[in-house]
Scaffold this motif. Sequence first.
Motif, short mmCIF file in Angstrom:
data_model
loop_
_atom_site.label_atom_id
_atom_site.label_comp_id
_atom_site.label_asym_id
_atom_site.label_seq_id
_atom_site.Cartn_x
_atom_site.Cartn_y
_atom_site.Cartn_z
N GLU A 190 0.85 -1.20 0.00
CA GLU A 190 0.00 0.00 0.00
C GLU A 190 0.88 1.25 0.00
O GLU A 190 1.37 1.67 1.05
N ASN A 205 -10.48 -5.83 -4.75
CA ASN A 205 -11.00 -7.11 -4.27
C ASN A 205 -10.45 -8.28 -5.07
O ASN A 205 -10.10 -9.32 -4.52
N LEU A 208 -6.97 -8.86 -3.87
CA LEU A 208 -6.92 -9.48 -2.54
C LEU A 208 -7.20 -10.99 -2.63
O LEU A 208 -6.63 -11.79 -1.88
N ASN A 214 -4.32 -12.46 2.37
CA ASN A 214 -5.57 -11.69 2.32
C ASN A 214 -5.46 -10.24 2.81
O ASN A 214 -6.38 -9.72 3.42
N ARG A 215 -4.32 -9.65 2.55
CA ARG A 215 -4.19 -8.21 2.82
C ARG A 215 -3.08 -7.66 1.93
O ARG A 215 -2.23 -8.42 1.46
N LEU A 216 -3.13 -6.35 1.70
CA LEU A 216 -1.99 -5.72 1.04
C LEU A 216 -0.83 -5.67 2.02
O LEU A 216 -1.04 -5.66 3.25
N GLN A 218 2.30 -3.74 3.87
CA GLN A 218 2.57 -2.38 4.35
C GLN A 218 4.06 -2.08 4.14
O GLN A 218 4.87 -3.01 4.14
N ASP A 221 6.49 -3.98 6.17
CA ASP A 221 6.77 -5.38 5.84
C ASP A 221 8.05 -5.48 5.01
O ASP A 221 8.77 -6.49 5.05
N GLY A 246 3.02 -11.89 0.60
CA GLY A 246 1.83 -12.50 1.20
C GLY A 246 1.41 -13.80 0.51
O GLY A 246 0.27 -14.24 0.67
#
Length: 255
Positions: A190, A205, A208, A214-216, A218, A221, A246
Amino acid sequence: MKLSGKVALVTGSSQGIGQAIAIRLAEEGADIVVNYHSHPEEADAVKARIESLGRRSVAIGADLGSVADINKLIHDAVAGLGQIDILVNNAGVEKNAPFWEVTEADYDFVLNTNLKGPFFVTQAFVKHLQSRKAPGKIINISSVHEDLPFPHFTAYCASKGGLKMMTRNLSIELAPLGITINNIAPGAIETPINTSLLHDPAKLNALLQNIPLNRLGQPKDVSSAVAFLASSDADYITGTTLVIDGGLTWNYSEQ
Ligand code: BGC
């Protein structure tokens, strides 16, 4: 703190992943050269944040498509903070267009920023290390698209594939100098580079659903992995890519 006494240059660190890396390396004790192209105010804010952590910092503007600008960046960075020990080639751009509509200007913009820039910043950094007979660490912020096709982003993928091969090649050539070089391949993080995607619920969506966690991602990370690769904990790691996505790249299922 893992990086006390070190100086790190982070290209494209006025915003996004680069900004997070600059701050994280400062938290680990490094002094930081903030580099920017079009956001001087944001770069100054990052510099101020680093200084509030008790570290030294300079903010230097440069067009990474220009070797003259790059040489000046390295020169001014060393003049400002005395030396550079860690280089993070983070600055990157992308353009979304069908292959047959890509203009020469857009191709040059992407390849200059994402591949020519890292090539010649790294060259200037290596010459600086040679002049000091010092070891060093180079971390390139690549992308999952150094391997994974991404239709409508062919110039971007070519730049990241080139960065992967540059890293492999230099890991051999720079090893005798005590310099390691590695890539980090973020997936969907993001940041401002994907603002339009973030504002398109249907596309977001769909994306994802491709990410097993199941998340973007950051920026932190990615910055935590840079802190590791820049430290002596990673002394024996060179020529490789650490994927931070992810689970996106290898996501396949028939369920
Ligand atoms: C690109 C993003 C994209 C992500 C995952 C990144 O390298 O900059 O636009 O969403 O890869 O495909």
